[in-house]
Design a protein around this motif. Sequence first.
Motif: not given
Length: 219
Positions: A82-107
């Motif tokens: 479960s820890a392996l699967r949870i860490s993967a989801s947390l990493e993807r959550m970090g990616d979602m944060s980054t995508h949101i920040a990238q939109l702010a930077r682009y605009r």
Amino acid sequence: MREVFQQELREVQDRLVELSGLVAISIEKATRAFNDSDVMLAEEVIADDDKIDGLTVALDELAIMILARQQPVARDLRIVVSALRISASLERMGDMSTHIAQLARYRFPDKVVPKSLRGTFAEMGRLDVEIAQKLTELLRSQDVQLAETIRNDDDEIDALHLSVFDKVLGETWKGQAADTVDATLASRYHERFADHAVSIAKKVLYLATGDWDPDAPSA
């Protein structure tokens, strides 16, 4: 050997809590950068994603080492897997944060979305930040009640996500094509962030109670 094994399992939990805490900081900064058009803050979020990725890799290596050396069974095996699967989801959550920040930077210096949607995105961001904070506490305490509140918050985000689509597809929408794309992407990133949190909450709930909820979304 058993004592060493239990120490290793505690280290896995501690690293999950640390990783989740960084994700909570990331989404808080990303939503502020998005709502305030703060390009410096957006750059921080994007740069800090490397740290989240690095901690994810280190955690996965620890979990794999435990599997190889300790050969856990039953509940101990479920914890490590479960820890392996949870860490993967947390990493993807970090990616979602980054995508949101990238939109702010682009605009930058403009706002990402038109004024008519800013209240909706402010609320989605607030809920995502709350979810991330609750998730960190859930991983620390395994308080099953937190899992239910995360799911309720996700329902609110889903409703807001649908309202964004209703807005940009409605006859009264005056935004340009770029506005439509940005709003759609940003809404999807917020929605997926929460979905990953619900997926993690489902796994923690299963470890704590032994009950698997097939209706909760999986990331």
